[in-house]
Design a protein around this motif. Structure first.
Motif, PDB file in Angstrom:
ATOM      1  N   PHE A  26       0.832  -1.209   0.000  1.00 21.18           N
ATOM      2  CA  PHE A  26       0.000   0.000   0.000  1.00 21.18           C
ATOM      3  C   PHE A  26       0.863   1.256   0.000  1.00 21.18           C
ATOM      4  N   PHE A  27       1.786   1.343   0.948  1.00 19.89           N
ATOM      5  CA  PHE A  27       2.620   2.538   1.028  1.00 19.89           C
ATOM      6  C   PHE A  27       3.519   2.666  -0.200  1.00 19.89           C
ATOM      7  N   VAL A  46       3.048   1.593  -3.429  1.00 24.28           N
ATOM      8  CA  VAL A  46       2.354   2.034  -4.639  1.00 24.28           C
ATOM      9  C   VAL A  46       1.841   3.461  -4.473  1.00 24.28           C
ATOM     10  N   LEU A  47       1.405   3.817  -3.256  1.00 24.59           N
ATOM     11  CA  LEU A  47       1.005   5.203  -3.006  1.00 24.59           C
ATOM     12  C   LEU A  47       2.186   6.140  -3.222  1.00 24.59           C
ATOM     13  N   ALA A  48       3.378   5.730  -2.831  1.00 19.09           N
ATOM     14  CA  ALA A  48       4.573   6.557  -3.053  1.00 19.09           C
ATOM     15  C   ALA A  48       4.820   6.772  -4.547  1.00 19.09           C
ATOM     16  N   LEU A  49       4.620   5.723  -5.356  1.00 17.72           N
ATOM     17  CA  LEU A  49       4.777   5.890  -6.807  1.00 17.72           C
ATOM     18  C   LEU A  49       3.783   6.913  -7.346  1.00 17.72           C
ATOM     19  N   ALA A  63       8.483  10.147   2.059  1.00 15.49           N
ATOM     20  CA  ALA A  63       8.016   9.783   3.395  1.00 15.49           C
ATOM     21  C   ALA A  63       7.201   8.497   3.361  1.00 15.49           C
ATOM     22  N   VAL A  64       6.302   8.396   2.387  1.00 12.08           N
ATOM     23  CA  VAL A  64       5.445   7.209   2.296  1.00 12.08           C
ATOM     24  C   VAL A  64       6.270   5.995   1.879  1.00 12.08           C
ATOM     25  N   SER A  79       6.858   2.184   3.581  1.00 15.04           N
ATOM     26  CA  SER A  79       6.865   0.877   2.920  1.00 15.04           C
ATOM     27  C   SER A  79       8.071   0.061   3.361  1.00 15.04           C
ATOM     28  N   ALA A  80       9.250   0.686   3.351  1.00 10.23           N
ATOM     29  CA  ALA A  80      10.459  -0.005   3.813  1.00 10.23           C
ATOM     30  C   ALA A  80      10.364  -0.355   5.285  1.00 10.23           C
ATOM     31  N   GLY A  81       9.679   0.485   6.052  1.00  6.50           N
ATOM     32  CA  GLY A  81       9.504   0.228   7.474  1.00  6.50           C
ATOM     33  C   GLY A  81       8.448  -0.814   7.771  1.00  6.50           C
TER      34      GLY A  81
END
Length: 449
Positions: free
Chosen positions: A158-159, A161-164, A177-178, A182-184
């Motif tokens: 989720f995080f 694809v939202l970052a893309l 940040a988003v 995802s990495a976290g």
């Protein structure tokens, strides 16, 4: 075609994909609660990870410290999410589980729509956006596993694809940040952080790249400071960075190839379509779309050589497979525009049959009925798995089941109570103890022997 930087509300892709996603999740919910599929035994096995994440969230609210009182290889974001849900539940474990299921279902469904949105921003084609979203339905676990509760990979997807999407809309700080979230959530999500920094540089130059890096750094820095304040920074690094590198499960490339084919089922027939999409993006529009094949290759390396223990481990790669399909569909649309009416009709019929037969129905058939060649692939995967000898097993520990720990709200006396195979492997190669009360110390030795 150039990347679209604005989302058009009137686009028809969301009107098509949205109801399909809603129906698929509703059907999955009904089947899960009204039938015995998956079987009770399979459900209990699959519930271990969600109950562990949710129990850790409750444990944090009640004074537990991740990586010190609880050993685990997963990054901290899912624990923060379940801690927030535990606080909302007021200590009611049934309510905590219900909130976890509801949130994870929302996150999974939103991820499918986000994949469609990113595909639309890239291609500008409604059909490509719908195809990308439907491609994610090849793996039924994407809409079935959320019914069990929190899993790290859903939040990483989720995080990520939202970052893309944010990067494509020229919001580099938020994208960074988003992506850090995802990495976290899961280590493989770091691929999105690398990609959004590169995308920001491509779109707005050095300033954009620095902004994306600053966004990611702000989130990462906040997490580091929080764990440093709790005295858990070294344990977090040991368990989430060192342990996965040295205590991962032994595997072979052949085994992972079979695992991918088993996860995608008949949908594996569309993998060459995605590969064509990546190649087309690299050959025809590398300057704008380099990140699609790059993401596919980075996360393809992950599923082939690093971690492919089940369907959820393929979720991040699935997003780029779907984007590859979207680029291929865009190409088909461009070619189809020059065809005669009869040929265009044939292409349309073939596309509809492929979508219905491969993307929606085949996943259910493959996972429920085990049709050919699934049994043969399963046997070949097991034969390709390397042998492993360990001096201990999870059964050697004197701890209750995860189900008992969760529902009885136990604070275990030892930090090793999840006892995944990665955890057991780490204990074996570092001379740690199954009954250790505190975890996360820097190992005196690491013996891969």
């Amino acid at each position: 075609m150039s990347v679209r930087s604005r989302f058009q509300i009137r686009s028809s892709w969301i009107a098509v994909l949205g109801p399909i996603v809603a129906v698929v999740f509703a059907v999955a919910f009904a089947v899960f609660h009204l039938t015995d599929r998956p079987s009770p035994e399979a459900r209990r096995a699959a519930m271990i990870d969600p109950l562990f994440f949710q129990h850790t969230g409750w444990y944090i609210v009640n004074g537990g410290v991740p990586y010190v009182d609880v050993w685990d290889v997963n990054p901290p974001v899912p624990f923060g999410i379940t801690a927030a849900l535990a606080a909302l539940s007021g200590g009611d474990m049934s309510l905590l589980h219900g909130l976890s299921v509801a949130l994870t279902m929302f996150v999974a469904a939103s991820s499918i729509l986000l994949v469609g949105w990113v595909a639309y921003l890239v291609t500008g084609e409604d059909a490509a956006a719908v195809a990308a979203g439907l491609m994610t339905l090849v793996i039924p676990e994407l809409f079935v596993a959320p019914l069990l509760g929190v899993r790290a990979q859903f939040y990483a997807l989720f995080f990520g694809v939202l970052a893309l999407a944010l990067a494509l809309r020229d919001r580099p700080f938020l994208a960074g940040a988003v992506a850090a979230l995802s990495a976290g959530s899961w280590q493989a999500g770091a691929a999105f952080a690398l990609l959004v920094v590169g995308m920001a540089y491509q779109r707005t130059g050095k300033r954009g790249a620095l902004s994306a890096a600053a966004g990611g750094g702000a989130v990462a820095g906040g997490i580091v400071l929080a764990f440093a304040a709790a005295g858990a920074l070294v344990p977090m690094i040991v368990e989430t960075v060192i342990a996965p590198l040295v205590a991962g499960s032994p595997h072979s490339l052949t085994e992972h190839v079979y695992s991918i084919l088993l996860v995608f089922g008949y949908g594996s027939l569309l993998l060459p379509v995605a590969f064509y999409g990546w190649a087309h993006a690299a050959a025809r529009d590398l300057r704008e779309r380099w990140w699609i094949p790059a993401g596919g290759l980075i996360l393809g390396f992950q599923v082939l050589f690093v971690d492919m223990d089940g369907a959820t481990d393929a979720f991040l790669w699935l997003a780029f497979v779907a984007l590859g399909v979207a680029v291929a569909v865009e190409r088909v649309i461009a070619v189809r525009a020059a065809m005669s009416d009869r040929r265009r009709m044939i292409v349309t019929v073939v596309a509809v049959v492929a979508v219905i037969g491969l993307l929606v129905l085949s996943g259910f058939v493959w996972n429920v009925r085990a049709p050919p060649p699934e049994p043969a692939l399963q046997t070949m995967q097991e034969d390709a798995r390397p042998d492993e000898e360990l001096s201990m097993s999870p059964g050697d520990a004197d701890v209750p089941s995860m189900e008992t720990i969760y529902w009885k709200q136990m604070k275990p006396e030892t930090c090793h109570y999840r006892l995944s195979w990665n955890e057991v492997r780490w204990i074996a190669i570092t001379d740690d103890r199954l009954d250790a009360r505190k975890c996360g110390e820097w190992p005196d030795r690491i013996d891969r022997g």
